[in-house]
Motif scaffolding. Sequence first.
Motif, PDB file in Angstrom:
ATOM      1  N   UNK A  72     -11.502   4.196   3.071  1.00 24.54           N
ATOM      2  CA  UNK A  72     -10.361   3.810   3.908  1.00 24.54           C
ATOM      3  C   UNK A  72      -9.531   5.032   4.280  1.00 24.54           C
ATOM      4  N   UNK A  73      -8.875   4.955   5.425  1.00 27.30           N
ATOM      5  CA  UNK A  73      -8.000   6.023   5.893  1.00 27.30           C
ATOM      6  C   UNK A  73      -6.871   6.229   4.878  1.00 27.30           C
ATOM      7  N   UNK A  74      -6.728   7.427   4.315  1.00 23.27           N
ATOM      8  CA  UNK A  74      -5.647   7.653   3.341  1.00 23.27           C
ATOM      9  C   UNK A  74      -4.262   7.370   3.908  1.00 23.27           C
ATOM     10  N   UNK A  75      -4.116   7.421   5.232  1.00 26.33           N
ATOM     11  CA  UNK A  75      -2.808   7.153   5.843  1.00 26.33           C
ATOM     12  C   UNK A  75      -2.352   5.723   5.610  1.00 26.33           C
ATOM     13  N   UNK A  76      -3.276   4.844   5.236  1.00 26.97           N
ATOM     14  CA  UNK A  76      -2.882   3.472   4.932  1.00 26.97           C
ATOM     15  C   UNK A  76      -1.989   3.412   3.697  1.00 26.97           C
ATOM     16  N   UNK A  77      -2.047   4.444   2.859  1.00 24.57           N
ATOM     17  CA  UNK A  77      -1.200   4.505   1.669  1.00 24.57           C
ATOM     18  C   UNK A  77       0.042   5.359   1.908  1.00 24.57           C
ATOM     19  N   UNK A  78       0.418   5.550   3.169  1.00 23.21           N
ATOM     20  CA  UNK A  78       1.656   6.267   3.483  1.00 23.21           C
ATOM     21  C   UNK A  78       2.819   5.626   2.724  1.00 23.21           C
ATOM     22  N   UNK A  79       3.633   6.410   2.036  1.00 18.80           N
ATOM     23  CA  UNK A  79       4.715   5.809   1.239  1.00 18.80           C
ATOM     24  C   UNK A  79       5.712   5.023   2.084  1.00 18.80           C
ATOM     25  N   UNK A  80       6.218   3.953   1.515  1.00 17.11           N
ATOM     26  CA  UNK A  80       7.285   3.197   2.167  1.00 17.11           C
ATOM     27  C   UNK A  80       8.518   4.083   2.335  1.00 17.11           C
ATOM     28  N   UNK A  81       9.276   3.816   3.382  1.00 20.94           N
ATOM     29  CA  UNK A  81      10.510   4.565   3.651  1.00 20.94           C
ATOM     30  C   UNK A  81      11.689   3.695   3.230  1.00 20.94           C
ATOM     31  N   UNK A  82      12.124   3.865   1.987  1.00 20.84           N
ATOM     32  CA  UNK A  82      13.176   3.013   1.448  1.00 20.84           C
ATOM     33  C   UNK A  82      14.559   3.545   1.816  1.00 20.84           C
ATOM     34  N   UNK A  83      15.457   2.681   2.266  1.00 21.16           N
ATOM     35  CA  UNK A  83      16.855   3.093   2.454  1.00 21.16           C
ATOM     36  C   UNK A  83      17.478   3.478   1.118  1.00 21.16           C
ATOM     37  N   UNK A  84      18.525   4.295   1.183  1.00 21.39           N
ATOM     38  CA  UNK A  84      19.208   4.698  -0.053  1.00 21.39           C
ATOM     39  C   UNK A  84      20.238   3.659  -0.478  1.00 21.39           C
ATOM     40  N   UNK A  85      20.455   2.623   0.322  1.00 19.70           N
ATOM     41  CA  UNK A  85      21.441   1.599  -0.005  1.00 19.70           C
ATOM     42  C   UNK A  85      21.192   1.066  -1.416  1.00 19.70           C
ATOM     43  N   UNK A  86      22.231   0.978  -2.245  1.00 21.55           N
ATOM     44  CA  UNK A  86      22.060   0.475  -3.609  1.00 21.55           C
ATOM     45  C   UNK A  86      21.465  -0.935  -3.621  1.00 21.55           C
ATOM     46  N   UNK A  87      20.397  -1.085  -4.367  1.00 24.10           N
ATOM     47  CA  UNK A  87      19.802  -2.399  -4.550  1.00 24.10           C
ATOM     48  C   UNK A  87      18.814  -2.823  -3.481  1.00 24.10           C
ATOM     49  N   UNK A  88      18.665  -2.054  -2.400  1.00 24.45           N
ATOM     50  CA  UNK A  88      17.781  -2.499  -1.319  1.00 24.45           C
ATOM     51  C   UNK A  88      16.332  -2.594  -1.794  1.00 24.45           C
ATOM     52  N   UNK A 130       0.821  -1.207   0.000  1.00 21.02           N
ATOM     53  CA  UNK A 130       0.000   0.000   0.000  1.00 21.02           C
ATOM     54  C   UNK A 130       0.858   1.261   0.000  1.00 21.02           C
ATOM     55  N   UNK A 131       2.127   1.131   0.362  1.00 15.20           N
ATOM     56  CA  UNK A 131       3.040   2.264   0.352  1.00 15.20           C
ATOM     57  C   UNK A 131       3.750   2.472  -0.972  1.00 15.20           C
ATOM     58  N   UNK A 132       3.440   1.671  -1.964  1.00 17.26           N
ATOM     59  CA  UNK A 132       4.001   1.825  -3.301  1.00 17.26           C
ATOM     60  C   UNK A 132       3.126   2.791  -4.113  1.00 17.26           C
ATOM     61  N   UNK A 133       3.630   3.283  -5.251  1.00 20.09           N
ATOM     62  CA  UNK A 133       2.870   4.297  -6.011  1.00 20.09           C
ATOM     63  C   UNK A 133       1.442   3.893  -6.359  1.00 20.09           C
ATOM     64  N   UNK A 134       1.195   2.602  -6.627  1.00 21.75           N
ATOM     65  CA  UNK A 134      -0.165   2.183  -6.976  1.00 21.75           C
ATOM     66  C   UNK A 134      -0.958   1.720  -5.765  1.00 21.75           C
ATOM     67  N   UNK A 135      -0.421   1.933  -4.556  1.00 17.78           N
ATOM     68  CA  UNK A 135      -1.086   1.475  -3.345  1.00 17.78           C
ATOM     69  C   UNK A 135      -2.488   2.006  -3.142  1.00 17.78           C
ATOM     70  N   UNK A 136      -2.722   3.308  -3.367  1.00 15.32           N
ATOM     71  CA  UNK A 136      -4.074   3.840  -3.115  1.00 15.32           C
ATOM     72  C   UNK A 136      -5.183   3.128  -3.871  1.00 15.32           C
TER      73      UNK A 136
END
Length: 351
Positions: free
Chosen positions: A148-164, A135-141
């Motif tokens: 539904x609470x829009x906060x359920x589509x809060x974006x994922x917090x991805x690390x900047x580590x290459x390839x993570x 749900x935190x991905x661009x097409x999550x909503x």
Amino acid sequence: MLSVSLNLDSAVGEAAEVTVVDGYVPVIDLSSARSSEAADRRLATVIDEVCRTSGFLVIVGHGVPEHTISEMYRATREFFALPIEKKADLLADPADPLMRGFGRKGSLAASNADALVERERALPDISETFTVNRLGEPDGPRMLPAEADPALATPNKWPVDPGFAEAYRSYYAAMEVLAADIMRLFALALELPEDWFEEKIRRHMTNLTANYYPRQSIPPAPGQLRKGVHSDWGSLTILYQDEGPGGLQVQDKSGQWLDVPYIEGSFVVNIGDLMAIWTNNRWVSTVHRVVNPPRALAGTERYSVPFFHQPAYDALIECIPTCTGPDNPPRHAPVRSGDYIVGKFGRAYGG
């Protein structure tokens, strides 16, 4: 004690044996799934017995590529090796209903109302976590109903580590496929059409969580564990675990704690509370914990990554028709999957 022994005829006519480890958590080879109706029926029979008894099984022959697993594991180790300040940049927002991002040490484990859980949950877990959700991905909503609470589509917090992010997205996709096939086998085990769960999980809202159990340079407090006694909340959990000491234990019906075996390349699958509700308690959601390593091995780390499968937000979880009858009325009120899981998170993490 659970006792299961079954030979499954594979597509090439060879026998794939379902064995039992420690008499309680069986190891099941899924490689014969879909090879024939007979193989599926036999697998379903075993799964039904296991889910009535321990609710835990170890699966091999699951079809997830080794590279997909190893890349996820590499990314996990590299992330948790970062300085705490770097990880804290991704700290989960308390306003996020699904707690995506980095979890502080000491966050409460998922728990039920069992007295044993209530006694132990006051002690913080000796662990760190990192969570993402589709749900935190661009097409999550688009996976959510309008109310539904829009906060359920809060974006994922991805690390900047290459390839993570790439490694986790690939692993998440593989878990989606595996979870859907296990749910197909669950349907057969419950004497339902094999596609009975399909629409209910198509827009699932599953958290993928990495658990890091660090070295214990300081002895834990009395009763403190890497992860305290808890049951999982959703339909099923698919867990990757490494061979690090201080591992997963499940409580049997006599109250004894049994080690869940580590088998290279396998996954641990267990039933969650929601599946117990769905099946009218025909299947059990068993409490489990992650214990500390022996002091002689306290300098070792451990990693595990559960995929907490959760049906679509608007899937109505009500007693499955084959799990009720004149002498076995429904024991639970119907509940929407989304309302159920948001409520669980709110009670556990709401302060």
